[in-house]
Design a protein around this motif. Structure first.
Motif, PDB file in Angstrom:
ATOM      1  N   ARG A 101       7.488  28.277  20.141  1.00 50.90           N
ATOM      2  CA  ARG A 101       5.969  28.831  19.953  1.00 50.90           C
ATOM      3  C   ARG A 101       4.938  28.407  20.969  1.00 50.90           C
ATOM      4  N   ASN A 102       5.225  27.187  21.766  1.00 48.84           N
ATOM      5  CA  ASN A 102       4.200  26.942  22.729  1.00 48.84           C
ATOM      6  C   ASN A 102       5.446  26.596  24.374  1.00 48.84           C
ATOM      7  N   ASP A 103       6.449  27.441  24.221  1.00 43.15           N
ATOM      8  CA  ASP A 103       7.192  27.130  25.232  1.00 43.15           C
ATOM      9  C   ASP A 103       7.112  28.221  26.320  1.00 43.15           C
ATOM     10  N   TYR A 104       6.324  28.057  27.276  1.00 46.24           N
ATOM     11  CA  TYR A 104       5.804  29.132  28.298  1.00 46.24           C
ATOM     12  C   TYR A 104       6.889  29.385  29.445  1.00 46.24           C
ATOM     13  N   ALA A 105       7.713  28.652  29.422  1.00 39.67           N
ATOM     14  CA  ALA A 105       8.784  28.614  30.506  1.00 39.67           C
ATOM     15  C   ALA A 105       9.829  29.631  29.873  1.00 39.67           C
ATOM     16  N   ALA A 106      10.182  29.388  28.771  1.00 36.67           N
ATOM     17  CA  ALA A 106      10.888  30.334  27.831  1.00 36.67           C
ATOM     18  C   ALA A 106      10.212  31.729  27.743  1.00 36.67           C
ATOM     19  N   LYS A 107       9.052  32.035  27.814  1.00 36.81           N
ATOM     20  CA  LYS A 107       8.266  33.254  27.604  1.00 36.81           C
ATOM     21  C   LYS A 107       8.501  33.793  29.113  1.00 36.81           C
ATOM     22  N   TRP A 108       8.137  33.157  30.280  1.00 39.74           N
ATOM     23  CA  TRP A 108       8.507  33.634  31.556  1.00 39.74           C
ATOM     24  C   TRP A 108       9.657  34.043  31.729  1.00 39.74           C
ATOM     25  N   LEU A 109      10.772  33.325  31.128  1.00 35.10           N
ATOM     26  CA  LEU A 109      11.867  33.771  31.452  1.00 35.10           C
ATOM     27  C   LEU A 109      12.457  35.021  30.704  1.00 35.10           C
ATOM     28  N   GLY A 110      11.592  35.489  29.718  1.00 34.73           N
ATOM     29  CA  GLY A 110      12.024  36.626  29.119  1.00 34.73           C
ATOM     30  C   GLY A 110      13.065  36.324  28.025  1.00 34.73           C
ATOM     31  N   ILE A 111      13.189  35.198  27.404  1.00 36.72           N
ATOM     32  CA  ILE A 111      14.319  34.886  26.523  1.00 36.72           C
ATOM     33  C   ILE A 111      14.098  35.675  25.103  1.00 36.72           C
ATOM     34  N   GLU A 112      15.210  36.290  24.759  1.00 29.39           N
ATOM     35  CA  GLU A 112      15.319  36.934  23.502  1.00 29.39           C
ATOM     36  C   GLU A 112      16.202  36.092  22.611  1.00 29.39           C
ATOM     37  N   VAL A 113      15.847  35.872  21.400  1.00 25.49           N
ATOM     38  CA  VAL A 113      16.426  34.997  20.219  1.00 25.49           C
ATOM     39  C   VAL A 113      17.439  36.023  19.728  1.00 25.49           C
ATOM     40  N   LEU A 114      18.824  35.803  19.646  1.00 21.19           N
ATOM     41  CA  LEU A 114      19.700  36.897  19.077  1.00 21.19           C
ATOM     42  C   LEU A 114      20.325  36.348  17.775  1.00 21.19           C
ATOM     43  N   LYS A 115      20.264  34.828  17.574  1.00 19.76           N
ATOM     44  CA  LYS A 115      20.821  34.002  16.435  1.00 19.76           C
ATOM     45  C   LYS A 115      20.425  32.726  16.429  1.00 19.76           C
ATOM     46  N   VAL A 116      19.897  32.195  15.456  1.00 23.27           N
ATOM     47  CA  VAL A 116      19.775  30.962  15.186  1.00 23.27           C
ATOM     48  C   VAL A 116      20.489  30.402  13.896  1.00 23.27           C
TER      49      VAL A 116
ATOM     50  N   ASP B 172      21.788  26.365  11.717  1.00 23.28           N
ATOM     51  CA  ASP B 172      21.898  25.117  11.811  1.00 23.28           C
ATOM     52  C   ASP B 172      23.030  24.629  12.843  1.00 23.28           C
ATOM     53  N   GLY B 173      22.566  24.130  13.993  1.00 18.35           N
ATOM     54  CA  GLY B 173      23.576  23.681  14.926  1.00 18.35           C
ATOM     55  C   GLY B 173      24.081  24.631  16.154  1.00 18.35           C
ATOM     56  N   HIS B 174      23.524  25.998  15.966  1.00 19.38           N
ATOM     57  CA  HIS B 174      23.780  26.810  16.670  1.00 19.38           C
ATOM     58  C   HIS B 174      22.483  27.999  17.209  1.00 19.38           C
ATOM     59  N   ALA B 175      22.679  28.501  18.296  1.00 18.78           N
ATOM     60  CA  ALA B 175      21.767  29.220  18.895  1.00 18.78           C
ATOM     61  C   ALA B 175      22.422  30.266  19.802  1.00 18.78           C
ATOM     62  N   THR B 176      21.960  31.394  19.764  1.00 18.83           N
ATOM     63  CA  THR B 176      22.450  32.477  20.860  1.00 18.83           C
ATOM     64  C   THR B 176      21.323  33.088  21.266  1.00 18.83           C
ATOM     65  N   ILE B 177      21.005  33.166  22.812  1.00 17.75           N
ATOM     66  CA  ILE B 177      19.780  33.815  23.355  1.00 17.75           C
ATOM     67  C   ILE B 177      20.205  34.587  24.547  1.00 17.75           C
ATOM     68  N   SER B 178      19.578  35.338  25.076  1.00 20.31           N
ATOM     69  CA  SER B 178      19.747  35.900  26.448  1.00 20.31           C
ATOM     70  C   SER B 178      18.300  36.354  27.023  1.00 20.31           C
ATOM     71  N   MET B 179      18.531  36.761  28.260  1.00 25.31           N
ATOM     72  CA  MET B 179      17.590  37.055  29.331  1.00 25.31           C
ATOM     73  C   MET B 179      18.225  38.019  30.421  1.00 25.31           C
ATOM     74  N   GLU B 180      17.217  39.000  31.018  1.00 25.06           N
ATOM     75  CA  GLU B 180      17.773  39.447  32.145  1.00 25.06           C
ATOM     76  C   GLU B 180      17.527  38.760  33.291  1.00 25.06           C
ATOM     77  N   LEU B 181      18.650  38.881  34.081  1.00 24.26           N
ATOM     78  CA  LEU B 181      18.425  37.958  35.515  1.00 24.26           C
ATOM     79  C   LEU B 181      17.553  39.120  36.545  1.00 24.26           C
ATOM     80  N   ARG B 182      16.234  38.770  36.882  1.00 24.40           N
ATOM     81  CA  ARG B 182      15.347  39.461  37.429  1.00 24.40           C
ATOM     82  C   ARG B 182      15.115  38.943  39.006  1.00 24.40           C
TER      83      ARG B 182
END
Length: 146
Positions: free
Chosen positions: A16-31, A33-43
Motif C-alpha cells: 500500500r505504501n511501498d513506493y519502491a515497489a511502485k517504481w519497480l512496476g511490480i505486478e502481483v500474480l499470486k499471494v 499464506d507463505g507464498h507470493a509470485t510477483i513480476s516486473m519488466e526489466l527497464r
C-alpha cells in the motif's frame, strides 16, 4: 481504487505504501499464506554500466516477494515480519526488456523465525523461463511499532 486503499486487482497490504515497489512496476500474480509470485519488466533505468540488470534491481524484486510471503496477505494489526538475513546467488545476466518473476515460498517456520526460498526467473522469447537468481531469506516476526 477500492475502499481498502489498494488500487490493483491483486495486491498485498504491505505494498500500500511501498513506493519502491511502485517504481519497480511490480505486478502481483499470486499471494497465499507463505507464498507470493510477483513480476516486473526489466527497464533501461534498471540496468548497470554493462547494459544488464543491476543486481540491486533483482535483489529488490526478490526482497519484495520475500516480504509478501512472510507477512499475512490479510494484514496484521500487531506484528510484522522482517528480514533477519538474506543470501542471493546471481546465475545469469538479466536482459533488458524481459520480464522477471520472483516466486517465494516458505520452507520452514518455527516460532518467530522462518526460512523462505525465492527463485527469480527471466522470460526467454520462444522458450521456457530461465533461473536468473536464487535468494534465501531468514525472517523474524516482531511487534508492530505504534
Amino acid at each position: 481504487m477500492s475502499d481498502t486503499g489498494i488500487d490493483a486487482p491483486l495486491m498485498h497490504p504491505i505494498l500500500r505504501n511501498d513506493y519502491a515497489a511502485k517504481w519497480l512496476g511490480i505486478e502481483v500474480l499470486k499471494v497465499a499464506d507463505g507464498h507470493a509470485t510477483i513480476s516486473m519488466e526489466l527497464r533501461q533505468e534498471m540496468l548497470n554500466g554493462f547494459g544488464i540488470a543491476h543486481g540491486g534491481m533483482i535483489f529488490a524484486l526478490a526482497d519484495t516477494a520475500f516480504a509478501m510471503s512472510c507477512n499475512p496477505h490479510t494484514g496484521s494489526t500487531d506484528t510484522i515480519t522482517v528480514a533477519a538475513g538474506v543470501d542471493i546467488n546471481f546465475l545469469k545476466p538479466g536482459i533488458p526488456g524481459r520480464t522477471l518473476t520472483a516466486v517465494a515460498n516458505r520452507r520452514q517456520q518455527s516460532g518467530r523465525s522462518g526460512i523462505y526460498d525465492i527463485q527469480i526467473l527471466q522470460s526467454v522469447p520462444g522458450a521456457e523461463d530461465e533461473v536468473l537468481a536464487e535468494f534465501r531469506g531468514r525472517s523474524r516476526t516482531i511487534p508492530k511499532r505504534p
